[in-house]
Design an enzyme around this catalytic site. Structure first.
Site, PDB file in Angstrom:
ATOM      1  N   GLN A   1      -4.705  -5.574   6.773  1.00 46.51           N
ATOM      2  CA  GLN A   1      -5.652  -6.512   6.155  1.00 46.51           C
ATOM      3  C   GLN A   1      -5.563  -7.895   6.780  1.00 46.51           C
ATOM      4  OE1 GLN A   1      -7.824  -5.325   4.172  1.00 46.51           O
ATOM      5  NE2 GLN A   1      -6.882  -3.358   3.685  1.00 46.51           N
TER       6      GLN A   1
ATOM      7  N   HIS B   1       0.869  -1.180   0.000  1.00 44.71           N
ATOM      8  CA  HIS B   1       0.000   0.000   0.000  1.00 44.71           C
ATOM      9  C   HIS B   1       0.911   1.237   0.000  1.00 44.71           C
ATOM     10  CE1 HIS B   1      -2.865   2.901   1.796  1.00 44.71           C
ATOM     11  NE2 HIS B   1      -3.829   2.075   1.451  1.00 44.71           N
TER      12      HIS B   1
ATOM     13  N   LYS C   1     -10.475  -0.752  10.275  1.00 46.41           N
ATOM     14  CA  LYS C   1     -10.639  -1.930   9.418  1.00 46.41           C
ATOM     15  C   LYS C   1     -10.982  -3.169  10.247  1.00 46.41           C
ATOM     16  CE  LYS C   1      -7.167  -0.339   6.058  1.00 46.41           C
ATOM     17  NZ  LYS C   1      -7.882   0.474   5.096  1.00 46.41           N
TER      18      LYS C   1
ATOM     19  N   ASP D   1       2.955  -4.639   8.007  1.00 49.56           N
ATOM     20  CA  ASP D   1       1.708  -3.880   7.906  1.00 49.56           C
ATOM     21  C   ASP D   1       0.559  -4.882   7.979  1.00 49.56           C
ATOM     22  OD1 ASP D   1      -0.588  -2.601   7.101  1.00 49.56           O
ATOM     23  OD2 ASP D   1       0.182  -1.963   5.152  1.00 49.56           O
TER      24      ASP D   1
ATOM     25  N   CYS E   1      -4.664   2.600  -3.746  1.00 46.52           N
ATOM     26  CA  CYS E   1      -3.441   3.088  -3.100  1.00 46.52           C
ATOM     27  C   CYS E   1      -2.294   2.101  -3.286  1.00 46.52           C
ATOM     28  CB  CYS E   1      -3.656   3.381  -1.614  1.00 46.52           C
ATOM     29  SG  CYS E   1      -4.831   4.690  -1.315  1.00 46.52           S
TER      30      CYS E   1
END
Lengths: 416, 154
Positions: free
Chosen positions: A213, A133, A236, A210, A374
Site C-alpha cells: 500500500q 494483512h 496494486k 510489506d 484480510c
C-alpha cells in the site's frame, strides 16, 4: 467528473487527463458512471500498461534465459530491463537484489520458507504489528508452528498508530525478524519504517517491510529505510496481476537456500546432486511471468511520468476532502485518524452493516470494499467484524468523494 | 434508489434486520451449529430444541451480520417452531431455490404460507454475492439437524 483542483495548478496534475488513460473508468455500472474506490484491493490499468503487454506478446515474446535465438534474447532483455526498472524504482543497489514473484504474498512466503527456515530456532521471536494483512501474519504462524518460534505483536493505538513504546519493549536479543506493513491496508496509517528498522537492527534483528500500500502513493527508497526485505504486488501499482517483487539485501539472498526447485534456478543438475544459480535466478524456478514483468515496468514508467510526489499531493487533497465529507455524516465512525496517512478511509455507519452499505453504493455506481480486508486481528482490535473501506488512487477526484458521500446518504434513507 | 434495491431492502427485511426475533442463546437446545461465511466474516450460531417426535419446539440464534442475514435468521427461527425436521429440510431446499432461481418453487401444501412469507428475501436473486447472506442461517440450521458442529459457506 469535471473537477478543477483548487490546491494544485492543473498544469502540475491534470486528473481528467490521467483518467483518460484508464479505459475502464469510462464505463458505467448499473447505468451510473463508475466511481472506483477499491484501488487498495487492486488498481485499474492505464492504456500504457495494457498496450505494452499487448505489443510485447505481438512482437517480442519468447521464453527468457534460454534460446540462442534473437527473439529470446530480446524477451530476456525486456524481462531483465523490467528488473532494472524495479531496482531503480526502489533504489536498490543492484538488480541482483530484485526477485520477481507472483505477488507480495509469495514474496513473504518465500522469505519465511527460505531465510526463515534456515535461520530461526525454537524460542526465537518474530515481531509483527496488529495492523498486518493476513499475508504478513499467516506465513509467520506457519513458521512458528514448524520451528517453535514466538510471535510478538505490537499493538495499534486507538487512533490507528503503531505503538512505539510497546515496540521497544518487545524487541530483545531473541528477536530475529520484524515484519511490518509500510502502510496499513485498512487504516492508511503510514508506519515509521526507517525508525522501526534502526531499532530492530540495534538488537540484531532483520526487517521485512510489506510495501503493497506504499509504492502506489509515494517514493520508496529501500536504502534509506535500510530494511533487509521489501515486498510489493504489481497489480496494486497499476500493473498486471501475477507479478510481484521481493527486494532482499544481496548478502542475505546469497546465503538463503532456494525456494522452489526447477529449471532456471540451477547452475548444474545431475542425479548425484545439483547446484544453484546465483540470485535472483536462484529464486525464480520455472518460466517466470515474463509479459507481466514487462507490464510492471510500464506501470512504473507510468507513475514516474506523473511523478509520485505529484500523485501523493493529488491523492492527499482528495482523501482529505472525502474524510471531511464522511465525518460530517451523522453516524459515520472513521477508523484510524492518525497522521500521516495514505489513501485509505475505513468507516462504519451506525445501524448499517458494511455489506449492506457496499450493496447500496454499488447500485449508485460506487465500488467500495466491505468486510475484514484480510486483517481480522485489526477488526478485533476495533471491536468490529467488518468495515466499509474507500481507497483512492491517482485517478480519483473530489467529485467522486462527493458521489461517495451522497450515496451514503441514500443508505441512510433506506435504513431510516 | 433503484427498483432492485427497493425489492431487496423491503420494510419487512429492514424491520427483522434491526430487531431480529429470537436472537438469544437457547440453553435448552439439543441441536446447535456454528455457521461461517468466510467471504464477509459473518458468523452465527443456530440453536434448536427438538422433541422426541422430531418436532422443533424452539429455535434461536446468536450472531451479527448484515440486514439480509439477520432478517433471514430471524424469520427462519419464527417459521421453524412446530415444524418437523423433515419439513425444516424441505423448507431449506425450497428457500434455497427461491433465492437462486426464477422458477416457481414447489413445496408441500402445509408449507406454502411459510414459503410465501420468505418470498420477501427473493430480492437477493438480483444480487448474487448476497445469496449466501440469506442462506447462511438455513445452511447452519440443516447442519445442526444433521449433527454437524460447524459449517462454512466458502
Amino acid at each position: 467528473m469535471n473537477v478543477v483542483l483548487q490546491t494544485l495548478p492543473a498544469s502540475l496534475y491534470d486528473v481528467n487527463r490521467v483518467r483518460a488513460d484508464f479505459p475502464l473508468l469510462g464505463r458505467k455500472v448499473h447505468g451510473r458512471p463508475l466511481v472506483f474506490l477499491d484501488s487498495a484491493a487492486s488498481a485499474q490499468k492505464p492504456v500504457q500498461v495494457i498496450e505494452t503487454v499487448k505489443t510485447f506478446y505481438e512482437t517480442e515474446y519468447a521464453n527468457v534465459h534460454r534460446g540462442a535465438y534473437w527473439l529470446s534474447e530480446q524477451a530476456t532483455r525486456r524481462y531483465e530491463g523490467a528488473r532494472e526498472k524495479v531496482r531503480a524504482f526502489l533504489n536498490a543497489r543492484t538488480a541482483r537484489e530484485i526477485i520477481f514473484t507472483r505477488g507480495a504474498t509469495e514474496s513473504i512466503n518465500l522469505v519465511a520458507a527460505t531465510w526463515g527456515r534456515a535461520t530461526v530456532q525454537a524460542g526465537d521471536e518474530v515481531v509483527l504489528t496488529g495492523l498486518e494483512h493476513h499475508s504478513n501474519i499467516v506465513p509467520w504462524q506457519m513458521l512458528a508452528a514448524e520451528k517453535g518460534i514466538v510471535l510478538k505483536v505490537v499493538p495499534v493505538t486507538e487512533d490507528g498508530r503503531f505503538d512505539w513504546e510497546s515496540y521497544e519493549t518487545l524487541l530483545s536479543s531473541r528477536t530475529r525478524l520484524v515484519a511490518v506493513a509500510h502502510v496499513s491496508n485498512v487504516l492508511g496509517t503510514i508506519l515509521p519504517v526507517q525508525d522501526i528498522t534502526a531499532a530492530a537492527h540495534a538488537v540484531g534483528a532483520k526487517v521485512l517491510v510489506d510495501g503493497c500500500q506504499a509504492v502506489p502513493h509515494g517514493v520508496v527508497d529501500v536504502r534509506a529505510i535500510d530494511c533487509d526485505f521489501y515486498v510489493f504486488s504489481g497489480h496494486k501499482l497499476y500493473g498486471p496481476t501475477g507479478i510481484g517483487v521481493l527486494y532482499g539485501r544481496e548478502a542475505l539472498l546469497r546465503a538463503m537456500p532456494p525456494y522452489q526447485g526447477g529449471g532456471d534456478m540451477i547452475a548444474s543438475v545431475s542425479f548425484e546432486g545439483s547446484t544453484w544459480a546465483a540470485p535472483p535466478q536462484k529464486f525464480e524456478a520455472g518460466t517466470p511471468a515474463i509479459a507481466q514483468a514487462v507490464g510492471l515496468a510500464a506501470a512504473i514508467d507510468y507513475v514516474e511520468s506523473l511523478g509520485l510526489e505529484s500523485i501523493a499531493a493529488h491523492e492527499t487533497t482528495v482523501v482529505q476532502y472525502a474524510t471531511e465529507r464522511l465525518a460530517a455524516i451523522k453516524g459515520v465512525r472513521l477508523l484510524g485518524t492518525a497522521k500521516p496517512k495514505a489513501s485509505v478511509i475505513s468507516f462504519t455507519l451506525a445501524g448499517v452493516h458494511p455489506h449492506d452499505i457496499a450493496t447500496i453504493l454499488d447500485r449508485e455506481g460506487v465500488a467500495i470494499r466491505a468486510g475484514h480486508h484480510c486483517a481480522q486481528p485489526l477488526m478485533q482490535r476495533f471491536g468490529v467484524s467488518a468495515t466499509a473501506r474507500a481507497s483512492f488512487g491517482l485517478y480519483n477526484t473530489r467529485a467522486e468523494a462527493d458521489a461517495l458521500a451522497d450515496a451514503l446518504e441514500t443508505v441512510q434513507r433506506i435504513f431510516g | 434508489m433503484t427498483d432492485d434495491l427497493r425489492e431487496l431492502y423491503q420494510d419487512v427485511i429492514l424491520d427483522h434486520g434491526k430487531r431480529p426475533r429470537n436472537r438469544r442463546p437457547l440453553p435448552a437446545a439439543n441441536r446447535q451449529a456454528h455457521g461461517h461465511n468466510p467471504m464477509c466474516g459473518d458468523t452465527l450460531t443456530v440453536f434448536l430444541k427438538v422433541d422426541e417426535a422430531g418436532i422443533v419446539r424452539e429455535a434461536a440464534f446468536v450472531g451479527e451480520g448484515c440486514a439480509i442475514s439477520m432478517a433471514s435468521a430471524s424469520m427462519m427461527t419464527e417459521i421453524l417452531a412446530g415444524k418437523s425436521e423433515a419439513e425444516a429440510r424441505a423448507l431449506f431446499h425450497a428457500f434455497h431455490t427461491l433465492c437462486t432461481e426464477e422458477e416457481e418453487t414447489e413445496v408441500a401444501e402445509n408449507l406454502r404460507d411459510d414459503l410465501d412469507r420468505l418470498q420477501v428475501l427473493s430480492g437477493v436473486r438480483q444480487f448474487p454475492v448476497r445469496v449466501k447472506c440469506a442462506t447462511l442461517a438455513w445452511h447452519t440450521m440443516v447442519a445442526a439437524i444433521e449433527g454437524h458442529e460447524t459449517i462454512s459457506t466458502g
